[in-house]
Design a protein around this motif. Structure first.
Motif, PDB file in Angstrom:
ATOM      1  N   ARG A 171     -22.846  26.484-144.705  1.00 49.03           N
ATOM      2  CA  ARG A 171     -23.331  26.394-143.076  1.00 49.03           C
ATOM      3  C   ARG A 171     -22.592  25.286-142.609  1.00 49.03           C
ATOM      4  NH1 ARG A 171     -27.082  23.432-140.991  1.00 49.03           N
ATOM      5  NH2 ARG A 171     -28.098  22.862-142.879  1.00 49.03           N
ATOM      6  N   THR A 215     -26.240  25.589-147.917  1.00 42.64           N
ATOM      7  CA  THR A 215     -26.195  24.314-147.053  1.00 42.64           C
ATOM      8  C   THR A 215     -24.734  24.039-146.992  1.00 42.64           C
ATOM      9  OG1 THR A 215     -28.487  23.814-147.864  1.00 42.64           O
ATOM     10  CG2 THR A 215     -27.229  22.129-146.600  1.00 42.64           C
ATOM     11  N   ASP A 216     -23.921  23.552-147.703  1.00 38.28           N
ATOM     12  CA  ASP A 216     -22.519  23.198-147.545  1.00 38.28           C
ATOM     13  C   ASP A 216     -21.753  24.291-146.606  1.00 38.28           C
ATOM     14  OD1 ASP A 216     -23.230  20.974-148.784  1.00 38.28           O
ATOM     15  OD2 ASP A 216     -22.174  21.299-150.538  1.00 38.28           O
ATOM     16  N   ARG A 276     -29.071  27.292-153.060  1.00 36.67           N
ATOM     17  CA  ARG A 276     -29.649  26.382-151.947  1.00 36.67           C
ATOM     18  C   ARG A 276     -28.479  25.407-151.690  1.00 36.67           C
ATOM     19  NH1 ARG A 276     -33.924  24.589-153.966  1.00 36.67           N
ATOM     20  NH2 ARG A 276     -35.308  26.104-153.224  1.00 36.67           N
ATOM     21  N   THR A 277     -27.944  24.692-152.590  1.00 36.76           N
ATOM     22  CA  THR A 277     -26.987  23.611-152.172  1.00 36.76           C
ATOM     23  C   THR A 277     -25.757  24.306-151.581  1.00 36.76           C
ATOM     24  OG1 THR A 277     -27.837  22.170-153.966  1.00 36.76           O
ATOM     25  CG2 THR A 277     -25.682  21.563-152.925  1.00 36.76           C
TER      26      THR A 277
END
Length: 375
Positions: free
Chosen positions: A259, A256-257, A252-253
């Protein structure tokens, strides 16, 4: 009806409660002793700062001495490892230096220039894998130090450890720093494939692929290895429940980074441009060393040989890729028409230029960064 005068009324009989109350109110309370004054804090020495005084009162001297000793050991450990490695592999160092002594110095100077650009490209990729802006000078110094650590531990563990400490020192959380390292490791091989395809299309006439084309069994073995690795990772996540939550949080991290990074053109250029330029710069160093020794191959053939060798055996865990990549590189250059002796001398000279010569200054930079608590 008239009331009797007050003086003629009988006096009330005192009760025990009233007697106690009168005694309590009539006897003065004893005076309380004042609180003892707190002991004054020791005055700082003339050259001490308030932060130093606070540290001395917070941490005991034994802890401070242990921390200083630990940092001293960490600062001297790279030098000890480099000395051990030099004692074990001194023949390769001696032969490479002897070969470079008779080479063309101008081509060697070009090789040094491309080596320096390689560290700049690595710093660009590191910055492109993280949304936060890092200080350029310290980032470049950390990559120079990471290059020294990379040649001590296998599978780029040393370089990733140095970079992870540097990112945490800049205030990056551990999960996001680890995701940045994973993106860095993924972007380099992914960006290498378009470069390899471009070489196959643009230099098809000059590249002699007859002896390099893999057979069907080799392709099946490679595909089976990749499939087995993915299946093993999926099985571990499915069976071992404690691994599931950290893996999901990490993904997930990382997503997100990724994106966020791909909404910034500067980060996209640094990440993918630096990753694509890295094999070209490494190949240019090998070509410069080969040209200084009289290697009868073109720049395109040398770079293509590096692309093939690093793609074939780059996943083998060896310090800095030394060993498997070197053997595959010599084999590929021989298959392209270079003599065995010159190919071996070129690879040895390349390692001296990119590993042995920067190793001592890189180790000193690593020790200095540890001493200054940057790492």
């Amino acid at each position: 009806m008239s009331l009797p005068p007050l003086d003629s009324l009988p006096a009330p009989t005192p009760t025990p409660a009233s007697v106690a109350t009168s005694v309590t109110t009539s006897v003065p309370a004893p005076a309380l002793a004042p609180d003892p004054a707190p002991a004054p804090a020791p005055a700082p020495a003339p050259g001490d700062s308030p932060c130093a005084t606070l540290r001395s009162t917070t941490h005991p001297p034994s802890t401070t001495r242990l921390t200083s000793l630990t940092r001293l050991v960490l600062a001297l450990l790279p030098l000890l490892l480099i000395g051990t490695w030099a004692a074990v592999d001194w023949r390769a160092l001696r032969d490479g230096v002897t070969r470079l002594g008779a080479a063309d110095p101008w081509w060697l100077l070009a090789g040094v220039f491309f080596t320096l650009l390689g560290w700049v490209a690595a710093a660009c990729v590191r910055q492109g894998a993280l949304p936060e802006r890092l200080p350029p000078g310290l980032l470049l110094a950390s990559q120079f130090a990471a290059g020294a650590a990379n040649h001590v531990l296998p599978a780029s563990i040393g370089a990733h450890a140095v970079t992870l400490r540097f990112l945490q020192g800049r205030g990056i959380p551990l999960a996001r720093a680890t995701a940045s390292l994973a993106l860095y490791s993924l972007a380099k091989p992914v960006a290498k494939m378009p470069v390899l395809i471009l070489f196959l299309v643009a230099f098809e006439d000059t590249l002699q692929l007859g002896g390099l084309a893999p057979d069907r069994w080799t392709l099946l073995l490679a595909a089976g290895s990749v499939t087995l690795g993915l299946a093993t990772a999926s099985l571990l996540l499915a069976v071992v429940r404690p691994l599931r939550r950290p893996a999901v949080d990490f993904l997930r991290t990382a997503l997100t980074d990724v994106r966020i990074l791909h909404t910034r053109p500067s980060r996209v250029l640094a990440l993918w441009g630096g990753s694509a330029a890295t094999p070209l710069l490494q190949g240019s160093v090998i070509a410069s060393v080969g040209f200084s020794l009289g290697l009868p191959l073109s720049w395109a053939q040398v770079v293509f040989a590096l692309l093939i060798a690093s793609t074939a055996v780059g996943a083998v865990p060896a310090p800095g890729g030394i060993g498997p990549v070197d053997a595959a590189l010599v084999f590929t250059m021989v298959a392209l028409g270079a003599p065995m002796g010159l190919s071996t001398a070129t690879v040895i000279g390349y390692r001296v230029l990119t590993v042995w010569i920067p190793l001592l200054p890189g180790t000193l930079v690593l020790s200095a960064l540890v001493h200054r608590k940057v790492l």
